[in-house]
Motif scaffolding. Structure first.
Motif, PDB file in Angstrom:
ATOM      1  N   SER A 168       3.419  -3.302   1.287  1.00  0.00           N
ATOM      2  CA  SER A 168       3.696  -2.371   0.194  1.00  0.00           C
ATOM      3  C   SER A 168       4.763  -1.355   0.569  1.00  0.00           C
ATOM      4  O   SER A 168       5.560  -0.949  -0.278  1.00  0.00           O
ATOM      5  CB  SER A 168       2.404  -1.639  -0.207  1.00  0.00           C
ATOM      6  OG  SER A 168       1.455  -2.540  -0.709  1.00  0.00           O
ATOM      7  N   ARG A 184       8.000  -3.157   0.563  1.00  0.00           N
ATOM      8  CA  ARG A 184       8.174  -3.906  -0.681  1.00  0.00           C
ATOM      9  C   ARG A 184       8.640  -5.330  -0.381  1.00  0.00           C
ATOM     10  O   ARG A 184       9.567  -5.859  -0.996  1.00  0.00           O
ATOM     11  CB  ARG A 184       9.167  -3.213  -1.621  1.00  0.00           C
ATOM     12  CG  ARG A 184       8.896  -1.747  -1.891  1.00  0.00           C
ATOM     13  CD  ARG A 184       7.687  -1.530  -2.736  1.00  0.00           C
ATOM     14  NE  ARG A 184       7.827  -2.046  -4.080  1.00  0.00           N
ATOM     15  CZ  ARG A 184       6.823  -2.087  -4.962  1.00  0.00           C
ATOM     16  NH1 ARG A 184       5.606  -1.688  -4.607  1.00  0.00           N
ATOM     17  NH2 ARG A 184       7.015  -2.554  -6.179  1.00  0.00           N
ATOM     18  N   GLU A 227       0.577  -7.907  -5.861  1.00  0.00           N
ATOM     19  CA  GLU A 227      -0.082  -6.802  -5.168  1.00  0.00           C
ATOM     20  C   GLU A 227      -1.428  -6.483  -5.819  1.00  0.00           C
ATOM     21  O   GLU A 227      -2.436  -6.271  -5.121  1.00  0.00           O
ATOM     22  CB  GLU A 227       0.815  -5.565  -5.177  1.00  0.00           C
ATOM     23  CG  GLU A 227       0.276  -4.390  -4.370  1.00  0.00           C
ATOM     24  CD  GLU A 227       1.227  -3.224  -4.370  1.00  0.00           C
ATOM     25  OE1 GLU A 227       1.281  -2.515  -3.345  1.00  0.00           O
ATOM     26  OE2 GLU A 227       1.931  -3.016  -5.379  1.00  0.00           O
TER      27      GLU A 227
END
Length: 218
Positions: free
Chosen positions: A133, A136, A156
């Motif tokens: 995360s 990315r 996600e």
């Protein structure tokens, strides 16, 4: 990040976003934007499409192929259906036609930014699939996958609920804005693209009558 070559519009957009409590960087062309984007992590980038050094959708498309998944909002005077579709197909997450209300633009940016800045674990893993995360980025078997911002958001959300069935309604509520028609096929389109990019063996499953699930027993 705001990338717009019209000085007055760039100032208006930047001022409005700053007034909403955001830290905003800005650039007037793709080359300048690329330098800034290389040095920092952004929760959203607002691109005017037609810039002095090219069409921003080509830049975004290339970055998506490299695994870049920062949400992108395109601003443009090009308002045909073909133009809008091209924006999404080249990696855009939202598309706003000029002239537009700056307040609406701000609301869309905040929505995209909330998804990028959600408080999930930094790295999610399932088998040989890894979603980072913070960076990315998504990798499978060590190979970097080129996902759009929307594909990244859906993956996600699913990986944060590994093994559980997630309904189309939940995906729309968490990965799209409130104007999205819950009866549209936007979820199905993104899921199909994700399946293709994730490859084999298949990790993303359809749960009949309930939605979609990543991982878990058949």
């Amino acid at each position: 990040m705001v990338v717009e070559d019209d000085d007055d519009l760039r100032l208006a957009v930047t001022t409005e976003l700053a007034g909403a409590g955001l830290e905003v960087a800005q650039a007037a062309d793709i080359a300048a934007a690329d330098l800034v984007l290389a040095d920092g992590r952004f929760d959203c980038v607002v691109f005017d499409r037609m810039l002095p050094d090219g069409d921003a959708i080509n830049y975004v498309h290339r970055r998506r192929q490299e695994g870049w998944a920062v949400p992108v909002l395109f601003l443009t005077a090009r308002d045909t259906i073909a133009d809008v579709v091209a924006g999404f197909e080249h990696g855009g997450d939202d598309y706003l036609v000029k002239p537009f209300a700056v307040a609406e633009m701000t609301a869309r940016v905040l929505t995209l930014g909330r998804r990028a800045g959600s408080g999930r674990p930094s790295v999610l893993r399932l088998a040989d699939l890894e979603l980072d995360s913070a960076r990315r980025q998504v990798r499978r078997a060590g190979v970097l996958l080129g996902l759009t911002g929307k594909e990244f958001a859906v993956l996600e959300f699913l990986m944060s609920r590994t093994g559980l069935a997630v309904s189309r309604t939940d995906l729309i509520e968490h990965c799209w804005d409130s104007s999205t028609d819950p009866m549209s096929n936007v979820v199905d389109v993104v899921i199909k693209r994700l399946r293709g990019k994730l490859g084999e063996p298949e990790l993303l499953h359809t749960v009949r009558g309930r939605g979609y699930r990543i991982g878990g027993d058949e």
